[in-house]
Design an enzyme around this catalytic site. Sequence first.
Site, PDB file in Angstrom:
ATOM      1  N   TYR A 113     -15.631  44.288  11.312  1.00 16.00           N
ATOM      2  CA  TYR A 113     -14.680  43.565  12.158  1.00 16.00           C
ATOM      3  C   TYR A 113     -15.280  43.280  13.538  1.00 16.00           C
ATOM      4  O   TYR A 113     -14.945  42.302  14.199  1.00 16.00           O
ATOM      5  CB  TYR A 113     -13.376  44.361  12.277  1.00 16.00           C
ATOM      6  CG  TYR A 113     -12.152  43.488  12.321  1.00 16.00           C
ATOM      7  CD1 TYR A 113     -11.587  42.986  11.152  1.00 16.00           C
ATOM      8  CD2 TYR A 113     -11.560  43.147  13.530  1.00 16.00           C
ATOM      9  CE1 TYR A 113     -10.464  42.187  11.190  1.00 16.00           C
ATOM     10  CE2 TYR A 113     -10.436  42.340  13.577  1.00 16.00           C
ATOM     11  CZ  TYR A 113      -9.887  41.863  12.408  1.00 16.00           C
ATOM     12  OH  TYR A 113      -8.778  41.067  12.457  1.00 16.00           O
ATOM     13  N   LYS A 172      -9.217  41.665  19.714  1.00 10.88           N
ATOM     14  CA  LYS A 172      -7.836  42.120  19.464  1.00 10.88           C
ATOM     15  C   LYS A 172      -7.406  43.154  20.512  1.00 10.88           C
ATOM     16  O   LYS A 172      -6.232  43.211  20.893  1.00 10.88           O
ATOM     17  CB  LYS A 172      -7.699  42.696  18.052  1.00 10.88           C
ATOM     18  CG  LYS A 172      -7.873  41.674  16.928  1.00 10.88           C
ATOM     19  CD  LYS A 172      -6.938  40.489  17.039  1.00 10.88           C
ATOM     20  CE  LYS A 172      -6.976  39.591  15.815  1.00 10.88           C
ATOM     21  NZ  LYS A 172      -6.295  38.308  16.041  1.00 10.88           N
TER      22      LYS A 172
HETATM   23  P1  NAD Z   1      -6.171  31.249   9.219  1.00  9.16           P
HETATM   24  O1  NAD Z   1      -7.617  30.904   9.134  1.00  9.16           O
HETATM   25  O2  NAD Z   1      -5.272  30.629   8.265  1.00  9.16           O
HETATM   26  O3  NAD Z   1      -5.633  30.991  10.700  1.00  9.16           O
HETATM   27  C1  NAD Z   1      -6.465  30.982  11.837  1.00  9.16           C
HETATM   28  C2  NAD Z   1      -6.046  29.767  12.636  1.00  9.16           C
HETATM   29  O4  NAD Z   1      -6.753  29.719  13.879  1.00  9.16           O
HETATM   30  C3  NAD Z   1      -6.355  28.451  11.892  1.00  9.16           C
HETATM   31  O5  NAD Z   1      -5.162  27.707  11.765  1.00  9.16           O
HETATM   32  C4  NAD Z   1      -7.301  27.732  12.817  1.00  9.16           C
HETATM   33  O6  NAD Z   1      -7.137  26.326  12.793  1.00  9.16           O
HETATM   34  C5  NAD Z   1      -6.899  28.338  14.163  1.00  9.16           C
HETATM   35  N1  NAD Z   1      -7.924  28.117  15.187  1.00  9.16           N
HETATM   36  C6  NAD Z   1      -9.203  28.582  15.194  1.00  9.16           C
HETATM   37  N2  NAD Z   1      -9.858  28.084  16.270  1.00  9.16           N
HETATM   38  C7  NAD Z   1      -8.947  27.306  16.943  1.00  9.16           C
HETATM   39  C8  NAD Z   1      -9.014  26.497  18.100  1.00  9.16           C
HETATM   40  N3  NAD Z   1     -10.155  26.359  18.806  1.00  9.16           N
HETATM   41  N4  NAD Z   1      -7.898  25.832  18.508  1.00  9.16           N
HETATM   42  C9  NAD Z   1      -6.758  25.932  17.812  1.00  9.16           C
HETATM   43  N5  NAD Z   1      -6.613  26.671  16.688  1.00  9.16           N
HETATM   44  C10 NAD Z   1      -7.730  27.344  16.265  1.00  9.16           C
HETATM   45  O7  NAD Z   1      -6.138  32.849   9.085  1.00  9.16           O
HETATM   46  P2  NAD Z   1      -4.968  33.908   9.344  1.00  9.16           P
HETATM   47  O8  NAD Z   1      -5.406  35.133   8.644  1.00  9.16           O
HETATM   48  O9  NAD Z   1      -3.659  33.317   9.051  1.00  9.16           O
HETATM   49  O10 NAD Z   1      -5.119  34.212  10.901  1.00  9.16           O
HETATM   50  C11 NAD Z   1      -4.051  34.081  11.829  1.00  9.16           C
HETATM   51  C12 NAD Z   1      -4.071  35.252  12.805  1.00  9.16           C
HETATM   52  O11 NAD Z   1      -3.706  36.441  12.109  1.00  9.16           O
HETATM   53  C13 NAD Z   1      -5.401  35.523  13.468  1.00  9.16           C
HETATM   54  O12 NAD Z   1      -5.184  35.909  14.812  1.00  9.16           O
HETATM   55  C14 NAD Z   1      -5.920  36.709  12.676  1.00  9.16           C
HETATM   56  O13 NAD Z   1      -6.857  37.480  13.405  1.00  9.16           O
HETATM   57  C15 NAD Z   1      -4.623  37.461  12.475  1.00  9.16           C
HETATM   58  N6  NAD Z   1      -4.641  38.502  11.444  1.00  9.16           N
HETATM   59  C16 NAD Z   1      -5.031  38.198  10.187  1.00  9.16           C
HETATM   60  C17 NAD Z   1      -5.048  39.204   9.227  1.00  9.16           C
HETATM   61  C18 NAD Z   1      -5.510  38.904   7.823  1.00  9.16           C
HETATM   62  O14 NAD Z   1      -5.879  39.854   7.110  1.00  9.16           O
HETATM   63  N7  NAD Z   1      -5.514  37.670   7.382  1.00  9.16           N
HETATM   64  C19 NAD Z   1      -4.633  40.517   9.553  1.00  9.16           C
HETATM   65  C20 NAD Z   1      -4.231  40.784  10.858  1.00  9.16           C
HETATM   66  C21 NAD Z   1      -4.235  39.767  11.800  1.00  9.16           C
END
Ligand code: NAD
Length: 257
Positions: A157, A164
């Site tokens: 990570y 985070k």
């Molecule tokens: P995802 O890839 O679907 O979403 C990430 C989003 O960030 C995408 O829509 C992307 O377009 C956007 N993004 C990236 N760079 C950008 C920029 N410059 N301007 C605007 N938007 C931008 O993946 P996800 O898993 O849905 O991630 C969403 C959030 O959840 C993130 O913060 C991720 O760290 C967090 N998260 C995910 C998990 C998991 O296991 N999937 C667990 C805990 C937290």
Amino acid sequence: MYNIDLSDKTALVFGVANQRSIAHHIARFLHQAGANIVLAYQNDRVRNNVEKAASELGDATLVECDVSDDTNVEKAFAEIKQKAKTIDVVIHSIAFANREDLGGDFAETPREGFRLALDISAYSLIPITKYAKPLMQDGGSIMTMTFQASERVFPGYNVMGTAKAALEHEVRQLAFELGPENIRVNALSAGPLDTLSSRVISGYIDMKTAHREKSPLQRNITHEEVAKTALYLASDLSSGVTGEILHVDTGYHIIGF
Ligand code: NAD
């Protein structure tokens, strides 16, 4: 589906890239509760998928917003103001790091990779809050997505854990600052979920297995469970909750061994 009424509310949702995005599921639940949805999407690369998502969300309003550029964020909010007038809920579900910085030795993280990860994944909450605040005249709820790597080591990570940790600090700082406006700021700390972003983290599959085997509920979390918790944070049910990092991870975070 649930007895929560957001029919007089507008939710601005950042972070839908496709139908697996956590933000997409949150938007779905907010829409089902009656909220008007504005989807702020990154760029043309995701536009087709976002349009598909929008059609399931009562023809949500679409606004392009790449958070890496200040003028772009400012311009997007001018458009949001024109189209939505006021907002009540903001979902910040955005993260990015170079793939090579999500695995290998953390000590090898280059300055530019560090800057990029923290800029997109942590800093972006600050300008979004700045521009959203004047549109949240009746108070409201801002939430972001975090992961337990902010406080414990999850191999692979790496720099995203640093991002985070910064993001969670921002939640407390912003919650303090926006409290007098009755704007609440919280984070959902989700367990591992299959999305575009999670798949590039080296060791993600092992992480998912460990969660399933060791968490008190002995299974992985679902997108819907995260979305339900977001619905709670968006609604009046959570009116006394701010500055909180709420774990939605089938309880994994309490386990020491
Ligand atoms: P995802 O890839 O679907 O979403 C990430 C989003 O960030 C995408 O829509 C992307 O377009 C956007 N993004 C990236 N760079 C950008 C920029 N410059 N301007 C605007 N938007 C931008 O993946 P996800 O898993 O849905 O991630 C969403 C959030 O959840 C993130 O913060 C991720 O760290 C967090 N998260 C995910 C998990 C998991 O296991 N999937 C667990 C805990 C937290």
